[in-house]
Structures are given as structure tokens and as C-alpha cells.
Design a protein around this motif. Structure first.
Motif, short mmCIF file in Angstrom:
data_model
loop_
_atom_site.label_atom_id
_atom_site.label_comp_id
_atom_site.label_asym_id
_atom_site.label_seq_id
_atom_site.Cartn_x
_atom_site.Cartn_y
_atom_site.Cartn_z
N MET A 189 27.31 15.05 47.77
CA MET A 189 27.64 15.84 46.59
C MET A 189 28.24 17.19 47.00
O MET A 189 27.67 17.92 47.80
N LEU A 190 29.42 17.48 46.42
CA LEU A 190 30.04 18.79 46.62
C LEU A 190 29.71 19.72 45.47
O LEU A 190 29.72 20.94 45.63
N PHE A 191 29.44 19.14 44.30
CA PHE A 191 29.04 19.92 43.12
C PHE A 191 28.23 19.01 42.22
O PHE A 191 28.54 17.83 42.05
N VAL A 192 27.15 19.56 41.66
CA VAL A 192 26.39 18.88 40.62
C VAL A 192 26.04 19.91 39.56
O VAL A 192 25.78 21.07 39.86
N SER A 193 26.05 19.49 38.32
CA SER A 193 25.69 20.40 37.23
C SER A 193 24.17 20.56 37.18
O SER A 193 23.42 19.85 37.85
N SER A 194 23.73 21.50 36.36
CA SER A 194 22.30 21.78 36.27
C SER A 194 21.53 20.60 35.69
O SER A 194 20.31 20.55 35.79
N GLY A 195 22.26 19.64 35.06
CA GLY A 195 21.59 18.44 34.56
C GLY A 195 20.96 17.61 35.66
O GLY A 195 20.16 16.71 35.38
N VAL B 52 23.41 19.11 46.93
CA VAL B 52 24.73 19.50 47.42
C VAL B 52 24.74 19.51 48.94
O VAL B 52 23.86 20.08 49.59
N ASN B 53 25.76 18.82 49.52
CA ASN B 53 25.92 18.70 50.97
C ASN B 53 24.68 18.09 51.64
O ASN B 53 24.39 18.37 52.80
N ASN B 54 23.95 17.26 50.88
CA ASN B 54 22.78 16.55 51.41
C ASN B 54 21.76 17.53 52.01
O ASN B 54 21.13 17.23 53.03
N SER C 88 20.25 12.96 50.25
CA SER C 88 21.56 12.49 49.81
C SER C 88 21.39 11.66 48.55
O SER C 88 20.33 11.07 48.31
N TYR C 89 22.46 11.60 47.77
CA TYR C 89 22.37 10.82 46.53
C TYR C 89 22.20 9.34 46.85
O TYR C 89 21.53 8.62 46.09
N ALA C 90 22.77 8.88 47.97
CA ALA C 90 22.62 7.47 48.34
C ALA C 90 21.16 7.09 48.53
O ALA C 90 20.76 5.95 48.25
N GLU C 91 20.34 8.05 48.99
CA GLU C 91 18.92 7.77 49.19
C GLU C 91 18.17 7.59 47.87
O GLU C 91 17.09 7.00 47.85
N LEU C 92 18.74 8.10 46.78
CA LEU C 92 18.06 7.97 45.49
C LEU C 92 18.30 6.61 44.84
O LEU C 92 17.53 6.19 43.99
N VAL D 242 39.85 10.93 42.82
CA VAL D 242 40.98 11.85 42.76
C VAL D 242 41.26 12.34 44.17
O VAL D 242 40.39 12.31 45.05
N GLU D 243 42.49 12.80 44.40
CA GLU D 243 42.87 13.30 45.72
C GLU D 243 42.65 14.80 45.79
O GLU D 243 43.00 15.53 44.86
N ASP D 244 42.06 15.24 46.88
CA ASP D 244 41.79 16.66 47.08
C ASP D 244 42.18 17.03 48.50
O ASP D 244 41.47 16.71 49.45
N ASN D 245 43.33 17.71 48.64
CA ASN D 245 43.83 18.12 49.95
C ASN D 245 43.93 16.94 50.92
O ASN D 245 43.53 17.04 52.09
N GLY D 246 44.42 15.84 50.43
CA GLY D 246 44.60 14.67 51.28
C GLY D 246 43.39 13.78 51.40
O GLY D 246 43.46 12.70 51.99
N ASP D 247 42.23 14.20 50.86
CA ASP D 247 41.01 13.40 50.91
C ASP D 247 40.68 12.86 49.52
O ASP D 247 41.02 13.47 48.51
N LEU D 248 40.00 11.70 49.51
CA LEU D 248 39.55 11.13 48.23
C LEU D 248 38.17 11.66 47.90
O LEU D 248 37.26 11.64 48.75
N VAL D 249 38.01 12.14 46.70
CA VAL D 249 36.70 12.53 46.20
C VAL D 249 36.48 11.85 44.86
O VAL D 249 37.44 11.41 44.20
N LEU D 250 35.23 11.74 44.47
CA LEU D 250 34.88 11.12 43.20
C LEU D 250 34.39 12.18 42.24
O LEU D 250 33.62 13.08 42.63
N GLU D 251 34.82 12.08 41.00
CA GLU D 251 34.38 12.99 39.96
C GLU D 251 33.90 12.15 38.77
O GLU D 251 34.54 11.15 38.42
N GLY D 252 32.80 12.57 38.16
CA GLY D 252 32.31 11.80 37.03
C GLY D 252 31.04 12.36 36.45
O GLY D 252 30.67 13.52 36.70
N ILE D 253 30.33 11.52 35.72
CA ILE D 253 29.10 11.92 35.05
C ILE D 253 28.11 10.78 35.16
O ILE D 253 28.49 9.60 35.18
#
Length: 524
Positions: free
Chosen positions: A249-255, A268-270, A274-278, A324-335
């Protein structure tokens, strides 16, 4: 006085030079004639000496005049060169003023020690609307730019501090009023000016119009606040994560706090987990496949899976996102939303669709579907499958004597007893009324017969509750059919088991009857 003195200096020098020349000439003539008369008494010789003496005098004076003129001409040339250099410097300074000061995209003005304007560049005119001719050698601009007395006094005091050389201004902002009444915000850098003798001669101020910048910053802050408010009020967790094995996770909301039980900075940044562990029950593989498929098709993805919260509670979530692409890297955005309540409702609806509402066993439709699956599996692997068809003996008498509520209590208690008395792989369901069906996978005729006898004996020996503290005895009749002995499809197996059950009833009830083999059933 110095000017008059400077004007008379060339005259005095000229008179002094002429006087020196006359004196030198007079002395030369007087003494040279005397000496010549003493040394050369002969008139003819004296005459020649006089001639030579005159020529010598002319030569000497010519040489002196030549040297004097050479010196003067050299001095004049130096002065002319200096004047030319000065003119060039003046021209360059004018060009500098024209190109740097006048054409600068910042407001430049210079104040004299009294706070009056002595320099006002083009940008200052453009920003304020006041022309140079209106403001030079005047302090009226203070009233024009700062019509409010308190504001004017405050800014004038800052300028006077600079004029007194009590510090510098860096990034000081003030709000001015232009000629057309608009408000503009100016960021100032200012310092005092000193001449070559170190005397304070005023101050220079450089201003930059930051009105649009501040408005843009305010707009950005407002949008950030709006976005933050939106994120904080989302019914779930908005996220931005790396496309890696950990879903870093690079960003998560307060939710995140309400959804997972973890603080945002723990994910954020494990940082802690990490989210995978959840993700529960090895669900990472399914999530990865869904994301990979969506990326390959350049579309968004929707996934449902379970996660384990920090407090150990397991919940179901629904994730909607996109790569989405971010500076040449793929990142995921969602809810990610908590759908545990919806999942519970779906399970309840599924139960209602597949379960008998009274006993909680599978209903006729679901049992038929499961029987079809078991028959197909038995055919595929060449294994046996047995079917028990159960009916309660004299159940109508219980309803007539004790009422339907008592009958329902007997049905629930008996079905629970049957369900608890079979294997975990066995499937039991209610076909309707007091008829029940049990599927026994991988069980042949002998084993099915033994199981049916055991269940019949258990029910006969166990009084069934009426729901009011009383109990009644109950017996059951069971018909047994086996795949493939009695049929190779679900319809035939049910028909044979049902027929065997009715044979058990007609033979006196409270017994188990095994359906005859296909060839036996057709023998006369």
C-alpha cells in the motif's frame, strides 16, 4: 565654489606657463648676451655666437614646446578615451536598465531615504496601473496602494525599517489596491542601499505578484480538504498500491481503521503488515488472477474475498479497482468495501432457496440437484451410491391427536437426530411432508442396509418430543436403492427407493426394504 575653482584652473595654468616661458626667455637673453659679450669680445665672432645662441634658443624652446604638447595631447587622448569609456558604461547601464530593470517580470522600485519613489519599472506600472510620471519623487503611492490607514502604517513601518538598515525583507507579503480597484497580493524582497562611501541612500524593493499562485494554492487546499473529507466518509477504504506480491500500500484512506482494524500507517509500505497477509484462506491466488485478467484486457476488476482483521474477526470484502501507470510502473487504485452483511444475507437467501424452512435440511429441489451430481460422480469413477427413502409411520395420527405444532416438533427433532447419525459426506434432505431422503456416497447394498437398519432402530428407541415436555414413540419405514444395481440415473433410483419404502409400509411398517435388482424386478 568648487565649480568656479574648476572653471579657472585652465586659465591659471595657461598664465603660469606663459609667465614661466617669458621669465625663462628673459633670463636666457639677458645672461646669454652678457656671457657672450664677456667670452667673445670680437664683434664678428660675437655676431656669429648671437646667431647660434638664437638658433639654440629656438631649438630648445621648440623641444620644450614639443614635449609639453606631447604631454597635453597624451593627456587629452587619455581623457577622451576615459570619456568614451564612460559613455560606453552609461550606454551599457542604460541597456541594462532597459533590458533587466525595465523589462523584468518583477516589480522593481527604489526609495530615497524619505520613502519617495526614485525608480519605478514597467512591471510596477503594469501591476499597479500607476505610471512612472505619477509616482516618481513622491510618496503619494503609499496612500494609493494602501488606502486602509492601519494597513498603510504597517507596511510603511516595514519600509522604514529597511531604510534604517534594520534588516531585510524576504518573502514578506502585502495586499495592494490597484488603480482599477483590484486587490493583488505581492511578495516582497527588500534591502537598504549604500553609496561607495557607505552612506545610506535609500532602499530597493523587488515584488512578485503571487495573487494567482495563492489563489491556486487555496484552490488546491480546498480540493485536498474536499478529497480528504470524501475519503474519510467513504463506506470503506480507498487505496493506491503497488502491483507486487505483497500488494504494498502506497496510500490508504482513514477507512482502513474501520475496515481492517489497522491504522493507515501500519499498512502503508508494509510498515507492520502487508495487505496480502490479511487475505484469508489463500485467497491471494484468486485476487492475482482477477487483477492479471483485468490488466490484460485493459479494464477494471471486481473481486470478493475474505480478510482477517487485526482483532481476528473474518469479514468479506468487495474490491473494485483499476491498474494505472505511474512513472513507468503499474499501480492499482480502487476501493474496498465491507460486504459481510450482504454476504450474510446472500447466505441466508441461499439457505432459504436450498433449505427446508422447518427442519433446516436440504429441500427437494436441492436434493435432486445433489443426487444428479452424485450419480454423475459415481459414473465417472465407477463407484457405488446408495439412496435411503424414509417415511414416518402413522405420522398423521400425531398431527390429529396432538396438533400440527406437536407434529412440527417431532419432524424437527427426528430430522436433527437423523442428520447427527450419518457421516459428514452423507447428505440428508426433506422431500416433503414426512418423507426424507439420505444420499450415501461410495456405499454398496450391504453397507446401505446396515445404515438403514441402524437409523430405523435409533428412531424406534428414541422417544420424540412434542414440544410441551411430552414425548411420543415413532417408527420409520425405509426403502433402499443402490447405483448401479437399481438404476443409473437419479429418477430411477428415487423411484426404486420410493417403491421399496411403500413395500416396507405395506409389509407392516417399521422396517427396511431393499429394492430388487433390475432383472429381479422384471421376473414374474
Amino acid at each position: 565654489m568648487d565649480t568656479l575653482k574648476g572653471r579657472h584652473t585652465p586659465l591659471r595654468r595657461s598664465l603660469w606657463a606663459v609667465g614661466v616661458y617669458l621669465l625663462a626667455g628673459g633670463l636666457w637673453i639677458t645672461f646669454s648676451d652678457y656671457l657672450a659679450g664677456q667670452w667673445f669680445p670680437d664683434p664678428e665672432t660675437l655676431n656669429r655666437v648671437q646667431t647660434y645662441k638664437g638658433i639654440l634658443f629656438v631649438l630648445v624652446t621648440a623641444l620644450v614646446l614639443f614635449l609639453a604638447l606631447m604631454r597635453q595631447f597624451s593627456s587629452d587622448r587619455t581623457i577622451l578615451s576615459l570619456h568614451h569609456h564612460q559613455r560606453e558604461e552609461i550606454r551599457e547601464l542604460n541597456q541594462f536598465r532597459e533590458s533587466v530593470i525595465e523589462r523584468a517580470n518583477v516589480w522593481i522600485n527604489v526609495l530615497d531615504p524619505s520613502g519617495r519613489i526614485v525608480l519605478w519599472n514597467t512591471t510596477a506600472e503594469e501591476i499597479t496601473g500607476y505610471r512612472r510620471e505619477e509616482v516618481l519623487d513622491s510618496d503619494r503611492i503609499w496612500q494609493w496602494l494602501y488606502p486602509d490607514a492601519d494597513d498603510r502604517a504597517r507596511n510603511r513601518a516595514r519600509a522604514e525599517e529597511i531604510l534604517r538598515d534594520e534588516g531585510e525583507l524576504v518573502g514578506y507579503e502585502s495586499c495592494i489596491t490597484t488603480r482599477d480597484g483590484r486587490q493583488r497580493r505581492i511578495s516582497w524582497n527588500a534591502r537598504s542601499l549604500r553609496n561607495e562611501n557607505g552612506e545610506k541612500v535609500g532602499a530597493i524593493a523587488i515584488g512578485q505578484d503571487v495573487t494567482d499562485l495563492r489563489e491556486a494554492e487555496m484552490t488546491i487546499r480546498q480540493r485536498e480538504r474536499q478529497l480528504s473529507t470524501l475519503m474519510d466518509n467513504l463506506p470503506g477504504m480507498a487505496y493506491r498500491c503497488r502491483y507486487d506480491d505483497h500488494w504494498t500500500m502506497l496510500f490508504v484512506s482513514s477507512g482502513c481503521r474501520e475496515l481492517t482494524g489497522y491504522e493507515p500507517d501500519e499498512l502503508v509500505n508494509n510498515h507492520r503488515v502487508s495487505y496480502a497477509e490479511l487475505i484469508a484462506d489463500g485467497g491471494n491466488g484468486g485476487v492475482l488472477r482477477a487483477v492479471e485478467s483485468a490488466i490484460g484486457n485493459a479494464e477494471s476488476f471486481s473481486i470478493e474475498y475474505a480478510i482477517d482483521r487485526k482483532d481476528g474477526r473474518r469479514i468479506w470484502v468487495w474490491e473494485r479497482g483499476r491498474a494505472v501507470e505511474d512513472n513507468g510502473d503499474l499501480v492499482l487504485e480502487g476501493i474496498i468495501l465491507d460486504i459481510s452483511d450482504r454476504k450474510k444475507l446472500e447466505n441466508e437467501l441461499s439457505e432459504l432457496a436450498t433449505r427446508d424452512p422447518l427442519t433446516g435440511l436440504f429441500n427437494r429441489r436441492e436434493m435432486t440437484r445433489l443426487l444428479d451430481e452424485e450419480v454423475a460422480r459415481a459414473k465417472r469413477y465407477g463407484r457405488a451410491l446408495s439412496l435411503l427413502w424414509i417415511d414416518f409411520d402413522h405420522f398423521k395420527e400425531i398431527n390429529d391427536e396432538y396438533g400440527h405444532a406437536a407434529g412440527d416438533s417431532v419432524l424437527k427433532a427426528t430430522s436433527a437426530l437423523l442428520a447427527d447419525s450419518v457421516r459428514s459426506v452423507d447428505v440428508i434432505g426433506r422431500f416433503g411432508g414426512e418423507e426424507f431422503v439420505i444420499l450415501l456416497p461410495e456405499m454398496d447394498r450391504a453397507e446401505a442396509w446396515e445404515t438403514a437398519e441402524r437409523l430405523r432402530t435409533l428412531i424406534r428407541e428414541t422417544p420424540q418430543p412434542l414440544g410441551d415436555g411430552r414425548t411420543v414413540p415413532l417408527t420409520i419405514s425405509i426403502g433402499v436403492s443402490v447405483f448401479p444395481d437399481h438404476g443409473t440415473d437419479s429418477h430411477t433410483l428415487c423411484a426404486e427407493a420410493d417403491r421399496a419404502m411403500y413395500q416396507a409400509k405395506s409389509s407392516g411398517r417399521n422396517r427396511v426394504v431393499l429394492a430388487p435388482l433390475v432383472q429381479e424386478a422384471h421376473n414374474p
